[in-house]
Design a protein around this motif. Structure first.
Motif, PDB file in Angstrom:
ATOM      1  N   CYS A  21       0.820  -1.223   0.000  1.00  0.00           N
ATOM      2  CA  CYS A  21       0.000   0.000   0.000  1.00  0.00           C
ATOM      3  C   CYS A  21       0.847   1.263   0.000  1.00  0.00           C
ATOM      4  N   PHE A  22       2.021   1.176   0.631  1.00  0.00           N
ATOM      5  CA  PHE A  22       2.857   2.376   0.769  1.00  0.00           C
ATOM      6  C   PHE A  22       4.124   2.224  -0.065  1.00  0.00           C
ATOM      7  N   PRO A  23       4.547   3.323  -0.691  1.00  0.00           N
ATOM      8  CA  PRO A  23       5.751   3.242  -1.525  1.00  0.00           C
ATOM      9  C   PRO A  23       7.023   3.100  -0.689  1.00  0.00           C
ATOM     10  N   ASP A  24       8.089   2.703  -1.333  1.00  0.00           N
ATOM     11  CA  ASP A  24       9.430   2.667  -0.731  1.00  0.00           C
ATOM     12  C   ASP A  24       9.466   1.926   0.589  1.00  0.00           C
ATOM     13  N   ALA A  25       8.683   0.844   0.663  1.00  0.00           N
ATOM     14  CA  ALA A  25       8.649   0.010   1.870  1.00  0.00           C
ATOM     15  C   ALA A  25       8.377   0.842   3.119  1.00  0.00           C
ATOM     16  N   GLY A  26       7.598   1.909   2.938  1.00  0.00           N
ATOM     17  CA  GLY A  26       7.191   2.706   4.090  1.00  0.00           C
ATOM     18  C   GLY A  26       8.213   3.713   4.571  1.00  0.00           C
ATOM     19  N   ILE A  33       7.010   4.387  11.004  1.00  0.00           N
ATOM     20  CA  ILE A  33       6.970   5.164   9.758  1.00  0.00           C
ATOM     21  C   ILE A  33       7.571   6.552   9.984  1.00  0.00           C
ATOM     22  N   ALA A  34       7.260   7.144  11.153  1.00  0.00           N
ATOM     23  CA  ALA A  34       7.854   8.446  11.476  1.00  0.00           C
ATOM     24  C   ALA A  34       9.371   8.325  11.543  1.00  0.00           C
ATOM     25  N   TYR A  35       9.817   7.280  12.202  1.00  0.00           N
ATOM     26  CA  TYR A  35      11.250   7.062  12.379  1.00  0.00           C
ATOM     27  C   TYR A  35      11.948   6.885  11.024  1.00  0.00           C
ATOM     28  N   ALA A  36      11.285   6.128  10.164  1.00  0.00           N
ATOM     29  CA  ALA A  36      11.873   5.837   8.853  1.00  0.00           C
ATOM     30  C   ALA A  36      11.733   7.015   7.888  1.00  0.00           C
ATOM     31  N   SER A  37      11.201   8.127   8.387  1.00  0.00           N
ATOM     32  CA  SER A  37      11.043   9.313   7.542  1.00  0.00           C
ATOM     33  C   SER A  37      11.792  10.500   8.118  1.00  0.00           C
ATOM     34  N   ARG A  38      12.555  10.238   9.163  1.00  0.00           N
ATOM     35  CA  ARG A  38      13.260  11.344   9.826  1.00  0.00           C
ATOM     36  C   ARG A  38      14.140  12.095   8.842  1.00  0.00           C
TER      37      ARG A  38
END
Lengths: 287, 105, 125
Positions: free
Chosen positions: A105-110, A160-165
């Motif tokens: 559902c989410f791109p780039d493995a989230g 997801i927040a962590y992986a988008s820092r």
């Protein structure tokens, strides 16, 4: 919706007249301008706190409280949300009953997606937060919805927040009347006094940001949405942004809206847009 | 239209009140009517997005008092709820425009 | 229409529940208040569920005060007329629509009697 006052009606009428006189046909009525709002919002805090760069507000009151910042930094070095993040990563990768997973559902493995939420969903015409998107994904794969304050939901959003820092917040308000209306409603919510105490979000977290309420600094709205969910030391657990909204609304003596209610999703839409350009830095530790 | 209905209900309820008092019967249309009218005010506050904390529980308590036969208590609680609803609606009307003066810039 | 609703309500209910504490209730001067009354006023002012004045104001020996509003000191000098102080607590927005101070009387956070006691206490500072 915003009721148009007589004065405003007059302005619109004058605008129409001018447009007609200039032979331009019907000009669009005054409309929401999120980017102008964002620039104004940032400049307000810049004027109030000339020594605090906008980027610093992603750390909330630690942007202005040097003493507390050191203590907080020490906690962040061995963060109490670490296991939650790991749990979230595992949940994200766990296959659903149909063999698929969130990665479908989410791109780039989230990774690197937090900064785009909330987003306007042109199919439903509604604001889609990350939580709503997660449950939408589950529904498409035959899984029951997660409760918004469940450990699973908080773990997923924490990971997801962590992986988008480090990604600059990049919420979009597309040129769609429904998106602009949703944004405008969120804006109106933020500035509206409500409840028995007759207070607006902006009263405490705008005009009086930085002041003390009892022994605590009031944090600024600028940078608020960049770092959720947070681990609250006071509660010893993870807390979503909407849970915080809920608590604030209660505290001013108004009946709070539910987490992920339309009202709170729109408020998040507005607030996050105001923080566009600031780094996503969730999850974080707060008092 | 809803206001008209509300008012009619309330008026009817109030006209019937002295009878209700004399009979001390909490299940008369009077108490029911007042509770229904306040509930409709609360619904207006909800629609406006301005319901105050505690109004629901005041009305729940009022209903419970009415059910237990304590009409005076039920009306007292309903009156508190009514005043809060009126204040919440006044706030909602004021805020339709007032919020715009607070925009940070 | 709402006016009629209200009027009908008042007509119907006033006999059951006389309203407690109104804006024009007589204020108490500090001199008329007993030490017990002053202590009560202090309790109401400090109580987090009542006045919670310390959330925003420095008051005498109150612990962990906020600084959103001005310190509550020399109140007789600042408010020579106690009714003005009472009105400020009752509904600060009457004078300043954009105030952050809650309308304690108007929104029934405190009763009229409680506000009188707080005024008496503040006047003693």
């Amino acid at each position: 919706m915003i009721r148009r006052g007589g004065r405003r009606g007059g302005v619109v009428a004058a605008g129409l007249l001018t447009g007609a006189l200039l032979g331009l046909g019907f000009p669009a009525p005054a409309r929401a301008d999120p980017e102008a709002d964002r620039i104004g919002f940032r400049s307000y805090f810049q004027q109030r706190f000339p020594d605090v760069p906008a980027e610093a507000w992603i750390d909330g009151m630690y942007a202005i409280d040097e003493g507390a910042r050191q203590q907080w930094q020490e906690i962040e070095d061995f963060p109490p949300y670490e296991f939650t993040v790991e749990e979230g990563q595992a949940l994200f990768q766990d296959p659903f009953g149909d063999g698929r997973s969130y990665g479908d559902c989410f791109p780039d493995a989230g990774r690197g997606i937090r900064q785009r939420y909330p987003r306007f969903d042109s199919e439903t015409g509604e604001v889609e937060t990350l939580e709503v998107a997660i449950n939408g994904c589950r529904a498409r794969h035959g899984e029951p919805a997660l409760s918004y304050d469940s450990k699973e939901m908080l773990a997923l959003t924490a990971w997801i927040a962590y992986a988008s820092r480090g990604r600059p917040m990049a919420v979009e308000v597309p040129d769609d009347a429904r998106a602009l209306a949703a944004y405008e409603e969120g804006k109106r919510f933020y500035y509206t006094k409500r409840g028995r105490l007759d207070m607006a979000c902006v009263d405490c977290h705008g005009r009086y940001a930085g002041a003390f309420i009892r022994g605590d600094h009031l944090s600024a709205s600028l940078g608020h949405p960049t770092h959720f969910p947070v681990y609250r030391l006071k509660l010893g657990g993870m807390v979503s942004l909407h849970k915080r909204f809920h608590g604030c609304i209660r505290d001013v003596g108004a009946e709070p809206f539910d987490e992920q209610s339309r009202e709170f999703r729109r408020l998040e839409y507005f607030l996050t847009y105001m923080s566009n350009g600031l780094e996503a830095n969730g999850p974080a530790v707060r008092k | 239209m809803r206001d008209v209905v509300t008012s009619a209900l309330v008026l009817a309820a109030c006209l019937a009140l002295p009878v209700a008092r004399a009979a001390d019967d909490s299940r008369t249309p009077a108490v029911e009517g007042v509770l229904a009218a306040v509930e409709s005010l609360r619904a207006q506050a909800v629609t406006a997005g301005h319901e105050w904390l505690g109004t629901r529980s005041l009305l729940d308590e009022a209903r419970a008092a009415a059910a237990s036969g304590d009409a005076a208590r039920a009306l007292e609680l309903a009156e508190q709820a009514r005043r809060d609803c009126e204040l919440a609606l006044e706030q909602a009307r004021r805020e339709e425009e007032a919020w715009q003066g607070r925009v940070l810039r | 229409m709402r006016l009629i609703t209200s009027a009908a309500f008042v007509a119907g209910i006033v006999a059951f529940a006389p309203p407690s504490g109104s804006a024009d209730a007589p204020s108490l001067l500090a001199g008329e208040v007993t030490p017990a009354g002053l202590a009560q006023g202090r309790d109401i002012a400090f109580d987090r569920g009542k006045g919670n004045c310390l959330a925003c104001h420095v008051i005498a020996d109150g612990q962990l005060p906020g600084n959103i509003g001005p310190p509550l000191m020399a109140m007789k000098l600042r408010f020579p007329d106690p009714d003005r102080l009472r009105a400020q607590i009752w509904d600060a927005s009457a004078r300043n629509p954009e105030t952050i101070m809650p309308p304690f009387g108007k929104h029934r956070i405190l009763t009229g009697e409680e506000i009188d006691l707080v005024v008496a206490y503040l006047y003693s500072l």
